[in-house]
Design a protein around this motif. Structure first.
Motif, PDB file in Angstrom:
ATOM      1  N   GLU A   7     -49.317   5.867  45.475  1.00 57.22           N
ATOM      2  CA  GLU A   7     -47.888   5.602  45.564  1.00 57.22           C
ATOM      3  C   GLU A   7     -47.640   4.097  45.497  1.00 57.22           C
ATOM      4  O   GLU A   7     -48.529   3.290  45.787  1.00 57.22           O
ATOM      5  CB  GLU A   7     -47.327   6.150  46.886  1.00 57.22           C
ATOM      6  CG  GLU A   7     -47.297   7.670  46.963  1.00 57.22           C
ATOM      7  CD  GLU A   7     -46.229   8.279  46.064  1.00 57.22           C
ATOM      8  OE1 GLU A   7     -45.256   7.591  45.721  1.00 57.22           O
ATOM      9  OE2 GLU A   7     -46.382   9.461  45.709  1.00 57.22           O
ATOM     10  N   TRP A   8     -46.406   3.723  45.171  1.00 52.23           N
ATOM     11  CA  TRP A   8     -46.069   2.307  44.978  1.00 52.23           C
ATOM     12  C   TRP A   8     -46.297   1.494  46.234  1.00 52.23           C
ATOM     13  O   TRP A   8     -46.698   0.329  46.175  1.00 52.23           O
ATOM     14  CB  TRP A   8     -44.628   2.154  44.494  1.00 52.23           C
ATOM     15  CG  TRP A   8     -43.612   2.620  45.500  1.00 52.23           C
ATOM     16  CD1 TRP A   8     -43.103   3.871  45.611  1.00 52.23           C
ATOM     17  CD2 TRP A   8     -43.013   1.835  46.525  1.00 52.23           C
ATOM     18  NE1 TRP A   8     -42.215   3.924  46.652  1.00 52.23           N
ATOM     19  CE2 TRP A   8     -42.140   2.685  47.230  1.00 52.23           C
ATOM     20  CE3 TRP A   8     -43.122   0.500  46.922  1.00 52.23           C
ATOM     21  CZ2 TRP A   8     -41.382   2.239  48.311  1.00 52.23           C
ATOM     22  CZ3 TRP A   8     -42.380   0.052  47.996  1.00 52.23           C
ATOM     23  CH2 TRP A   8     -41.516   0.918  48.680  1.00 52.23           C
ATOM     24  N   TYR A   9     -46.061   2.085  47.416  1.00 51.83           N
ATOM     25  CA  TYR A   9     -46.186   1.300  48.647  1.00 51.83           C
ATOM     26  C   TYR A   9     -47.643   0.971  48.955  1.00 51.83           C
ATOM     27  O   TYR A   9     -47.922  -0.035  49.601  1.00 51.83           O
ATOM     28  CB  TYR A   9     -45.501   1.991  49.826  1.00 51.83           C
ATOM     29  CG  TYR A   9     -45.887   3.446  50.037  1.00 51.83           C
ATOM     30  CD1 TYR A   9     -47.024   3.790  50.738  1.00 51.83           C
ATOM     31  CD2 TYR A   9     -45.080   4.470  49.509  1.00 51.83           C
ATOM     32  CE1 TYR A   9     -47.370   5.115  50.928  1.00 51.83           C
ATOM     33  CE2 TYR A   9     -45.417   5.793  49.695  1.00 51.83           C
ATOM     34  CZ  TYR A   9     -46.571   6.107  50.407  1.00 51.83           C
ATOM     35  OH  TYR A   9     -46.923   7.416  50.603  1.00 51.83           O
ATOM     36  N   TRP A  10     -48.586   1.787  48.485  1.00 55.55           N
ATOM     37  CA  TRP A  10     -50.005   1.444  48.672  1.00 55.55           C
ATOM     38  C   TRP A  10     -50.378   0.237  47.831  1.00 55.55           C
ATOM     39  O   TRP A  10     -51.140  -0.637  48.254  1.00 55.55           O
ATOM     40  CB  TRP A  10     -50.909   2.624  48.332  1.00 55.55           C
ATOM     41  CG  TRP A  10     -50.864   3.680  49.392  1.00 55.55           C
ATOM     42  CD1 TRP A  10     -50.348   4.926  49.281  1.00 55.55           C
ATOM     43  CD2 TRP A  10     -51.340   3.564  50.746  1.00 55.55           C
ATOM     44  NE1 TRP A  10     -50.468   5.602  50.477  1.00 55.55           N
ATOM     45  CE2 TRP A  10     -51.074   4.788  51.390  1.00 55.55           C
ATOM     46  CE3 TRP A  10     -51.952   2.539  51.468  1.00 55.55           C
ATOM     47  CZ2 TRP A  10     -51.404   5.012  52.718  1.00 55.55           C
ATOM     48  CZ3 TRP A  10     -52.291   2.761  52.791  1.00 55.55           C
ATOM     49  CH2 TRP A  10     -52.009   3.990  53.403  1.00 55.55           C
ATOM     50  N   TRP A  11     -49.844   0.178  46.593  1.00 53.34           N
ATOM     51  CA  TRP A  11     -50.098  -0.982  45.740  1.00 53.34           C
ATOM     52  C   TRP A  11     -49.487  -2.235  46.354  1.00 53.34           C
ATOM     53  O   TRP A  11     -50.079  -3.319  46.301  1.00 53.34           O
ATOM     54  CB  TRP A  11     -49.554  -0.758  44.332  1.00 53.34           C
ATOM     55  CG  TRP A  11     -50.377   0.224  43.568  1.00 53.34           C
ATOM     56  CD1 TRP A  11     -50.026   1.477  43.196  1.00 53.34           C
ATOM     57  CD2 TRP A  11     -51.734   0.036  43.118  1.00 53.34           C
ATOM     58  NE1 TRP A  11     -51.059   2.083  42.535  1.00 53.34           N
ATOM     59  CE2 TRP A  11     -52.118   1.231  42.468  1.00 53.34           C
ATOM     60  CE3 TRP A  11     -52.650  -1.017  43.199  1.00 53.34           C
ATOM     61  CZ2 TRP A  11     -53.381   1.393  41.903  1.00 53.34           C
ATOM     62  CZ3 TRP A  11     -53.911  -0.855  42.632  1.00 53.34           C
ATOM     63  CH2 TRP A  11     -54.264   0.337  41.999  1.00 53.34           C
ATOM     64  N   LEU A  12     -48.302  -2.082  46.952  1.00 52.48           N
ATOM     65  CA  LEU A  12     -47.658  -3.208  47.623  1.00 52.48           C
ATOM     66  C   LEU A  12     -48.511  -3.688  48.795  1.00 52.48           C
ATOM     67  O   LEU A  12     -48.714  -4.894  48.973  1.00 52.48           O
ATOM     68  CB  LEU A  12     -46.263  -2.781  48.116  1.00 52.48           C
ATOM     69  CG  LEU A  12     -45.363  -3.884  48.647  1.00 52.48           C
ATOM     70  CD1 LEU A  12     -45.023  -4.870  47.535  1.00 52.48           C
ATOM     71  CD2 LEU A  12     -44.101  -3.295  49.221  1.00 52.48           C
ATOM     72  N   LEU A  13     -49.056  -2.758  49.568  1.00 56.46           N
ATOM     73  CA  LEU A  13     -49.915  -3.097  50.694  1.00 56.46           C
ATOM     74  C   LEU A  13     -51.188  -3.802  50.220  1.00 56.46           C
ATOM     75  O   LEU A  13     -51.583  -4.840  50.779  1.00 56.46           O
ATOM     76  CB  LEU A  13     -50.274  -1.831  51.478  1.00 56.46           C
ATOM     77  CG  LEU A  13     -51.113  -2.047  52.733  1.00 56.46           C
ATOM     78  CD1 LEU A  13     -50.295  -2.747  53.795  1.00 56.46           C
ATOM     79  CD2 LEU A  13     -51.629  -0.730  53.247  1.00 56.46           C
TER      80      LEU A  13
END
Length: 51
Positions: A7-13
């Motif tokens: 998910e996008w938030y994992w890439w952000l993290l």
């Protein structure tokens, strides 16, 4: 929205962790090279012209 199975938030993290870790890596590299030089000087002074 997924990218490469994450998910996008994992890439952000992951991106945030990388950005935060870069300055620490630079500090460590500078400290390590300084430590190596001091160690080399110490050996040079102790044993003469030994490599």
């Amino acid at each position: 929205m997924m990218f490469l199975g994450l998910e996008w938030y994992w890439w952000l993290l992951i991106l945030m962790v990388l950005i935060i870790s870069i300055p620490f890596k630079i500090i460590f590299i500078k400290w390590y090279s300084k430590w190596q030089q001091e160690k080399k000087k110490e050996q040079h002074g102790k044993w003469g012209d030994n490599e």
